[in-house]
Design an enzyme around this catalytic site. Structure first.
Site, PDB file in Angstrom:
ATOM      1  N   PHE A   1     -38.303   7.000  -6.551  1.00 27.32           N
ATOM      2  CA  PHE A   1     -37.489   8.109  -6.050  1.00 27.32           C
ATOM      3  C   PHE A   1     -38.301   8.946  -5.074  1.00 27.32           C
ATOM      4  CE2 PHE A   1     -35.763   6.911 -10.082  1.00 27.32           C
ATOM      5  CZ  PHE A   1     -34.403   7.157 -10.010  1.00 27.32           C
TER       6      PHE A   1
ATOM      7  N   THR B   1     -37.544   1.923 -10.521  1.00 29.62           N
ATOM      8  CA  THR B   1     -36.944   2.550  -9.351  1.00 29.62           C
ATOM      9  C   THR B   1     -37.869   3.656  -8.869  1.00 29.62           C
ATOM     10  OG1 THR B   1     -34.721   2.020 -10.064  1.00 29.62           O
ATOM     11  CG2 THR B   1     -34.917   3.774  -8.464  1.00 29.62           C
TER      12      THR B   1
END
Ligand code: PEP
Ligand code: MN
Length: 640
Positions: free
Chosen positions: A537, A535
């Site tokens: 960010f 992921t």
């Protein structure tokens, strides 16, 4: 022994326990942990532990089973983070130390220091006293070498380390180096260890050529018992029957040592292999083994080096190696240790006066409960000491940063399996006061987490975010075909929930930090079907807080949003502008504009071209052509 203190112990009671132990002849060290405060008492004396256990304010007394006491994990559960100047070694970081085997001349050390710093090294090495096998080989420049190393460290803003070979040099060397190095040949030179330990300064302790792990840790114990708690261990290869390499790199020692001690461990692929071509792959093996860094020999002209030329990397090879290490870091849950770039005098400005993002005493907001993957992204981007502010919703993170309640906010924008997290792009569009100042990547590694003591056969229900359940489907079908999967709002929240239930028949799927945070147990690790699960960010800030981030790493990415008129080829025209400038676009999204049915806002991420002018021209061109255009941020793609 370890004296565990009660939460409510008064300062007077603590002093009494401390003086009692000191009077008995113990060396006493106070260690403040996340859960407990303890007094570690070590020494040659032995007393009945009950005499201490009965003292007011003492919770319990636990003997240390290992021969090394101060260095043992039993004494301190949390990782020690060794601070050398601005550089931190340990925890979630990978620190790269580089430099020549030996300092040879002013020009040599300056040239090497410049290139390794530019490539991403955070500390400079260089021998001034060389313990050589042959008395006829180059022995180092001595104190003159230290002066040159210091000058190079200062010029390129890096702390320095150099080997000390004699107790009589310790005092003199302490005036030059930031970290002592104890070489493999001197690992059991106990008089040297005691003298170096007394300085209280950081020490890099190489493993002896034929030292067992226990002997190595006993050497660390000597240093610690003499007065320093700043010890970094270094695996540098051991002598085996194998002749293909100079030594045999014992990678397995790295995880073993991490279990036994709280001290950070790094690896030296140069002395371990003795062969240039093997330094890069073995550096990656060291990082993959979980080490907190590497120390690598680099030389600008290895063919002319006065020592260890055949194992020294060319600066270009070193640069590539740092890139590869950086790419590997998220896989092992770490980030590359960085220190702010050295800015040329002319560019020195407010950037350096502003607090570095690594410094403490500010708040960073993230969405989720404690232990969430987003908190991991915060911890990777900032120092351990920042305050975290868990928020209920993504919009709360934006509001916290906007109102100044938090200085920074960290929100996910994309997952390699799930795709874009549109909510956060939409929020960015309605928060023009915020800018993207950095990007961080976290590998999403799922675990089956249970109440301590629970076994696979006990589990009847598994709680997790629907994504967590989906991403672990193959594991669940095979190992827990009869368990009921219950969707939960958040992965770490599911762990918090099962911790509250305290029921052995329930499990959660989440990241390991959540298990640690809520005192739960990991029953199975890495249970996701597809391991390439990352992921990305964004780190958000108000413009006035962006500067320290921008001085951290070279800026290499930018994010823009724009809208176009409703006519044929309007989007195409903008994309062509990007292409014509030779700029690489890495992401394109379109989002509906609230209140304007069937109109769209486009989001673009690009790789920042060399030289800022090309980017500035591109923005100007887009602004002329598009209905609206905003630069959402210019940032470094992975903040280490
Ligand atoms: C060195 O780092 O230059 C060195 C001599 O290393 P070791 O003590 O590990 O052989
Ligand atoms: Mn060497």
């Amino acid at each position: 022994m370890i004296v565990i203190l009660k939460q409510g112990i008064t300062p007077q009671e603590k002093d009494k326990v401390r003086s009692f132990l000191s009077e008995k002849g113990f060396i006493v060290k106070e260690i403040v942990g996340q859960q407990d405060t303890v007094l570690g008492a070590v020494g040659k004396v032995s007393i009945d532990p009950r005499t201490v256990e009965l003292m007011p304010g003492v919770s319990s007394v636990v003997p240390i089973s290992k021969p090394y006491k101060l260095a043992s994990r039993e004494m301190k559960k949390e990782d020690t983070i060794v601070q050398v100047g601005k550089v931190k070694i340990g925890g979630n970081r990978v620190a790269v130390i580089a430099g020549p085997c030996a300092v040879e001349s002013y020009d040599q050390i300056m040239a090497i220091a410049e290139s390794v710093r530019e490539a991403g090294a955070v500390m400079l090495r260089g021998g001034a006293f060389k313990p050589r096998t042959s008395p006829y080989a180059f022995q180092g420049l001595g104190e003159e070498g230290l002066k040159l190393l210091r000058a190079a460290g200062d010029a390129f803003d890096m702390p320095i380390t150099s080997e000390v070979v004699s107790p009589s040099d310790v005092k003199m060397m302490s005036g030059y180096v930031d970290m002592f190095q104890i070489g493999a040949r001197n690992m059991q030179n106990f008089e040297l260890l005691k003298e170096v330990g007394k300085t209280g300064m950081p020490v890099l302790l190489k493993r002896g050529l034929s030292a067992t792990i226990e002997e190595w840790l006993m050497a660390a114990e000597y240093l610690m018992a003499s007065g320093t708690d700043q010890v970094v261990l270094c695996e540098r290869g051991i002598r085996t029957y194998e002749k293909a390499t100079r030594n045999t790199l014992d990678c397995s020692a790295i995880p073993v040592v991490q279990k036994l001690t709280h001290l950070p461990v790094i690896g030296d692929p140069s002395h371990a292999t003795g062969i240039r071509d093997m330094v890069a792959p073995m550096s990656l093996a060291i990082v993959a083994s979980g080490a907190s860094g590497v120390i690598v020999e680099v030389h600008n002209h290895p063919e002319n080096a006065l020592s260890d030329g055949p194992q020294s990397l060319y600066p270009s090879q070193f640069k590539k190696l740092v890139h590869d290490i950086q790419a590997l870091c998220p896989v092992v849950g770490k980030s590359l240790e960085k220190i702010p770039r050295v800015l040329p005098e002319s560019m020195k400005s407010r950037e350096e006066e502003t607090a570095s993002p690594a410094s403490s005493s500010f708040t960073v907001a993230f969405q989720g409960v404690r232990g969430a993957f987003s908190e991991l992204a915060v911890r990777r981007s900032f120092d351990e000491s920042v305050e975290v502010m868990p928020c209920h919703a993504f919009s709360d993170v934006f509001d916290a940063v906007s109102s100044g309640k938090a200085k920074y906010g960290v929100v996910p924008v994309e997952n390699t399996l799930g795709g874009t997290i549109y909510d956060n792009l939409d929020l960015l569009a309605i928060h023009p006061e915020l800018t993207v100042v950095g990007e961080q990547q976290v590998r999403v590694m799922h675990n089956l987490i249970v109440v301590p003591g629970a076994k696979m056969e006990d589990i009847r229900k598994v709680y997790s975010h629907p994504q967590g359940i989906r991403q672990c489907r193959a594991f669940l079908d095979k190992e827990l075909p009869n368990a009921e999967c219950v969707p939960f709002f958040d992965t770490a929240g599911a762990v918090e929930y099962i911790a509250k239930l305290g029921d052995k028949s329930v499990a959660a799927i989440a990241g390991a930090p959540a298990a640690r945070y809520y005192g739960m147990e990991v029953l199975a690790q890495g249970i996701e079907t597809d391991a390439s699960n990352y992921t990305r960010f964004y780190i958000l800030a108000r413009e006035e807080n962006a500067a320290p981030f921008r001085s951290q790493s070279p800026l290499d990415k930018a994010a823009l949003s724009f809208s176009v008129s409703d006519e044929p080829g309007a989007l195409m025209d903008i994309l062509r502008m990007i292409a014509d400038k030779g700029v690489n676009m890495t992401k394109l999204e379109s989002r509906p504009i609230p209140g304007k049915p069937w109109e769209y806002l486009f989001f673009v991420e690009i790789q920042l071209p060399e030289g800022r002018e090309r980017f500035d021209e591109l923005v100007k061109d887009i602004q002329e052509k598009a209905v609206s255009c905003k630069v959402l941020g210019v940032y470094a793609s992975v903040i280490g």
